[in-house]
Design an enzyme around this catalytic site. Structure first.
Site, PDB file in Angstrom:
ATOM      1  N   ASP B 406      -7.505 -51.735 -19.647  1.00  0.00           N
ATOM      2  CA  ASP B 406      -6.741 -52.150 -18.480  1.00  0.00           C
ATOM      3  C   ASP B 406      -5.268 -51.734 -18.642  1.00  0.00           C
ATOM      4  O   ASP B 406      -4.634 -52.077 -19.650  1.00  0.00           O
ATOM      5  CB  ASP B 406      -6.848 -53.676 -18.377  1.00  0.00           C
ATOM      6  CG  ASP B 406      -6.430 -54.204 -17.020  1.00  0.00           C
ATOM      7  OD1 ASP B 406      -7.031 -53.793 -16.019  1.00  0.00           O
ATOM      8  OD2 ASP B 406      -5.494 -55.033 -16.988  1.00  0.00           O
ATOM      9  N   GLU B 435      -7.674 -46.978 -17.704  1.00  0.00           N
ATOM     10  CA  GLU B 435      -7.478 -47.390 -16.312  1.00  0.00           C
ATOM     11  C   GLU B 435      -5.980 -47.367 -16.004  1.00  0.00           C
ATOM     12  O   GLU B 435      -5.323 -48.388 -15.942  1.00  0.00           O
ATOM     13  CB  GLU B 435      -8.053 -48.799 -16.063  1.00  0.00           C
ATOM     14  CG  GLU B 435      -8.020 -49.207 -14.600  1.00  0.00           C
ATOM     15  CD  GLU B 435      -6.946 -50.238 -14.244  1.00  0.00           C
ATOM     16  OE1 GLU B 435      -6.892 -50.633 -13.063  1.00  0.00           O
ATOM     17  OE2 GLU B 435      -6.163 -50.667 -15.126  1.00  0.00           O
TER      18      GLU B 435
END
Lengths: 676, 676
Positions: B406, B435
């Site tokens: 993330d 990401e």
């Protein structure tokens, strides 16, 4: 010989800290890696392996990608210094968006420079950005105000003297005013200026040092004239001398040249001497090719006796200087079989089983009168290398600062890299021109290892497509940073096919392309007289001056001396034309008309050039004035000036029409500016 | 923190031998410089600073410029070895002309590799070339024949054993035959083969070692399915569990997915827990965002109790594997304020003057339920770095080999570079997906520092121009060597504007673009049901699953499950589609139709894809079959096969016509081959 190529350099201090990417990265090493990335820095050649070329007094624009994790503001600076200087100068770089930064500096002296980038997290700028946004949004900012106070407090603590006092005084005021006033004080430009001075440069990241080789203006802007001193005579039976050359200096200078280049001036061998038109047997009076260097009168350090004495040469160098001309000599590392080296240093040559030495070839050309040294022969290391360097140094001491090097691509690159570096560290104003006609990678590499200028493919680029592609390529990285093209319109070895049948107009076409296309151009004598008689079917001159003395009448009718003088005058008067860089192709809708523009760095000098490539027929074209590059609308009025004639006019709008008639003049050169 | 960025690496052995270009080059150093240049080697990232990406079993094509002074023939080889291997393998490279060389090799294992180039002067090949030419020209060659004998003699002298005997036997024969026969023997391929073996590799030059990171096929070809385990329930009031997920496995596998990815599965904090639709106050039964990691039940190493036990997780990993699915976990380095670290390691956080921690932001998004660690806090080095690494290692030991990370762009790059290297050296089959949605330079850099795959801008590329440019960019250097794009059609955070109103056809368009455009694509559950209800005007899902449990009927009418299954089936059956590389845009004369081709390395598999970007109207276009890429003439006949339907036909000629009706299917996928 077992060495590693393709070797990016790194500063020694880091070589042991940072592992090769194929080896495990320890946590200790990772903690030493920079948090801020600096990458894709330009101008850089091969990751910093070679120096980028620059000119004293000319701006260097530096771009880079600089970024880090997160959303903090960065400060980025470009730093530079000359070789001998202790201290770095620096200047801020500007954020162009998308992590791209731009900055500039101007090297002032002819010297080796280095530049590098520095970047750090600008904590106070990051803070200010947040405070400003939150204050504007009207959200509570008490906590931010306290953080601002702490920023100032810590800055004061790490500062000294006047700076500390100034920050403390801001802190004192901060304690006495209300919330809105505190915001204003924290955002105030004077507070920011103090904080920049007191900045602790958090997470400072530095690029490696990138080399920049700064040369004098003549490395980028010069007009070369080539002649054989022995031909400066009125009688082919009488060998011309250095003293005879004096008479040519005013005319050459009046044509606007600044470099006067001689093929080798050294004693010419007798063995296998070439006769007229490259024949294999010379008569007793044939002078031979000056490229067959060396006889009992000496080698590369000596002067061919028929040209005069060393004293005569010194006088000529001085007289040329008085006419604004620098003498360039030919450095041709090759020997006639009579060169003293063959006896003094037989170990410098590679001998065949029958006790001979292979003669030189540059396929398909054969040089039966020349043999080459073997740079890596056991006996040649290092004595040959040192001797060659010392020969050049000897001529430098005679006042020669420019050397045209014959066939450098057939000598080892490490030799050039060492020799040019060695000489230019002692004499930074010395320049070398590479006479290599070979494949593109080697052409570029010679520029990288130190050549200031290079011969080019220009001589064989004739069509609009060919010229457009070549001009564009020379303006693009990496070539633009390592390769300065000297556009020779002809040489004693190259009588371009285009000129064989083109007549006078063809010579004007090539002169206009060369003088307008690059800051550097060159001409071998006879071009101004439109000489073009070839050996039938070959790209060579009939009765080549390489093998015989050639008497010329430089006032012969049909010459283009006045045009050449005017072209060179236009170059001197217009900074945009003093480099091959900044050339942009524009649209002229006719495949026989090459049309381009050149603009000085500051935009104040803008020259448009249209050259018809057809020496026989008039050509017409609609063409675009590059109003967009001048920040003008499509219907703007512009002033035009014909730089060949001085005529002036006003253009209205972008699309214009031209007609070029080669029977009058096959090109147009116009200075354009916004109409008042 | 005062370190140097932009640091090209060099092998240690040379760091002291070769000076920085800004320092004088001594003659001794120059004599160590390679005579043969090896430059512009590809594939190489940032001069070898980072590894190029490869896949086990897939060919790596290496190109380089290799040249030297003079006219000698060169021998060039590419050498490679895996990290643990002692010996280099090598293969010859081929001369493409203009100093360009090409070679290839195929890494066979999932490992770190290095490759390098070696070049030397091939003295016997140079000799052979000359002998052949002179013999053909009929000039005297006695001297050359003697030189040939000496070549063999010296080769014999430096050889041993059988090789020496073989060369000596050639020498013997040479002494017994006439001149023409000697030429034939010296030029004979067997003689040449012996001389290659006995070659002394004159002027051997080596490139530095270039790193290559070889991963498993799944790094380049995989279909990702994302779901929230807590939503696998038939009642929003009942929290789904790992055990519930078992029921979904067959259907996900039948759709053709191979990676099953879960958002964080760790305990969710209570403090500042978000309510439905990202509201700032949660009700007592609101489950909160799984990205607010950490509670009294544990942190990143723990499992959210409502999902089940570690044992349940292990069972699920095993069951997924039985269905051909690998589990991917989310690695989100952030904490709810209830995370145990805040008390155990307060020094890992940056505290504000009022004793709070700044909540996370990824402008314009605000995450009030999340705080970030401070990687460079004094107390965080090295304990935080080690703890994070160990957390990942812990999950690896539970059988998880894929991590979606993330917001990696808000964490320091050196951390990723170290952590990924450290983990993958122990577990080479572990992969990380970045990401990051940020600026291009950072996107690429994350690939360089070790991410196997990356999220992309695909989600926001909708028009033909945008998609053409992006697909092209991903296929060009340097991106093609360092960045593997995973095309997600949606995510819990991104409900693309294009889908809000596009209806079912829009979902098919995006699915076709993603599956055909890249070897890697991903889908967040609900996409197959054409879910698109947004928060009005925003790119976010209404009633986002990030903040609530969402029950779905996966058999709802209008779904595109069959189409997705067929698209994934086509990918498995056609090697050309198992990578984003090799994509070429072709001409379809309609700006609403994107038309491209993909061809396998060996050319045997050639897929054409036409996607209408208009979900509402039928679109028609003439288009070109790329016959030139198949080596076929413009009037050739080709066989086409519709891979969605299995229909087959014959095309005649290059220009064809298509009609795409979104009410039926907004794209066509055709396999083409020469007609029999």
């Amino acid at each position: 010989m077992n060495v590693t190529a393709d070797q990016p350099y790194g500063p020694d201090s880091l070589a042991s800290d940072v592992p090769h990417p194929t080896r495990p990265l320890t946590l200790t090493q990772a903690l030493q890696l920079p948090r801020i990335v600096i990458e894709d820095t330009m101008p850089v050649i091969d990751g910093g392996l070679f120096a980028v070329k620059g000119i004293a007094g000319q701006k260097v624009t530096v771009t880079s990608k600089v970024f880090a994790d997160g959303h903090d503001k960065l400060a980025v600076r470009v730093c530079w210094r000359a070789d001998g200087e202790e201290n770095w100068q620096d200047a801020p770089m500007r954020d162009l968006g998308n992590d791209s930064w731009i900055g500039e500096f101007t090297p002032t002296s002819v010297d080796r420079y280095v530049f590098r980038l520095e970047a750090w997290i600008d904590q106070y700028a990051s803070y200010r950005y947040e405070l400003e946004k939150k204050f504007a949004a009207g959200v509570p900012i008490e906590l931010e105000l306290e953080e601002g106070r702490l920023h100032l407090l810590h800055a004061a603590e790490r500062s000294q003297g006047a700076l500390r006092q100034q920050i403390e005084s801001v802190l004192e005021r901060l304690g006495q005013i209300d919330s809105d006033a505190r915001v204003a004080l924290l955002l105030h430009s004077e507070t920011s200026a103090l904080m920049v001075q007191a900045d602790n440069r958090a997470f400072l990241s530095r690029s490696i040092e990138f080399p920049l080789d700064v040369e004098r203006q003549l490395a980028q802007f010069a007009s070369w004239y080539e002649l054989f001193p022995r031909s400066i005579t009125d009688d082919p039976a009488r060998h011309g001398t250095f003293n005879d050359v004096h008479s040519r200096l005013p005319m050459i200078r009046d044509m606007g040249f600044d470099v006067l280049y001689f093929p080798p001036i050294h004693p010419i061998g007798r063995a296998h001497r070439k006769g007229p038109n490259n024949s294999l047997t010379a008569g007793p009076d044939d002078p031979g090719s000056p490229y067959a260097i060396g006889s009992e009168d000496g080698g590369h350090e000596a002067i061919h006796p028929q040209l005069g004495t060393l004293e005569d040469f010194r006088n000529l160098v001085a007289a040329a200087a008085e006419h604004g001309l620098e003498i360039a000599l030919d450095f041709a590392i090759q020997c006639s079989q009579d060169h003293p080296w063959l006896k003094q240093h037989p170990g410098w040559f590679s001998w065949r089983p029958d006790g001979t030495i292979r003669y030189a070839e540059n396929p398909p050309k054969k040089y039966q009168d020349i043999v080459n040294v073997d740079f890596y022969a056991a006996d040649a290391i290092p004595s040959l290398w040192l001797e060659l360097r010392d020969i050049v140094l000897g001529w430098v001491e005679e006042g020669v600062k420019i050397f045209r090097v014959d066939n450098p691509h057939t000598k080892p690159l490490p030799f050039w890299q060492w020799m040019i570096d060695d000489i230019r560290r002692q004499h930074p104003d010395v320049m070398f021109l590479a006479e290599a006609f070979t494949k593109p990678a080697m052409m570029a590499r010679l520029g990288k290892v130190g050549y200031s200028q290079s011969y080019t493919y220009f001589t064989w680029r004739n069509t609009k497509a060919e010229l457009s592609e070549y001009f564009t390529q020379l303006n693009q990285a990496p070539l633009r940073h390592c390769y300065r093209p000297n556009f020779f319109v002809n040489t004693p070895d190259i009588n371009p096919y285009f000129l064989h049948e083109s007549g006078r107009a063809g010579f004007l076409i090539r002169a206009a392309l060369a003088t307008m296309g690059s800051g550097l151009w060159g001409m071998y004598s006879g071009f101004e007289l439109c000489e073009s008689a070839p050996i039938p079917g070959k790209e060579e001159y009939l009765d080549s001056e390489k093998y015989e003395i050639r008497v010329r009448d430089f006032t012969a009718p049909g010459n283009i001396i006045a045009e050449i003088a005017q072209l060179n005058r236009i170059r001197r008067q217009n900074p945009a034309l003093q480099t091959h860089l900044g050339l942009k192709l524009y649209a002229a809708w006719n495949d026989n008309i090459l049309y381009f523009g050149k603009r000085s760095d500051d935009g104040s000098n803008f020259i448009l050039v249209a050259v018809s490539l057809d020496p026989f027929n008039a050509q017409e074209a609609h063409f675009e004035l590059p109003l967009w590059d001048m920040g003008l609308p499509d219907d703007a009025a512009t002033s035009g000036e014909d730089l060949m004639t001085g005529h002036r006019w006003t253009w209205y709008g972008k699309i214009q029409w031209m007609r070029i008639d080669p029977s009058y003049q096959p090109f147009g050169i116009w200075r354009i500016q916004a109409a008042n």
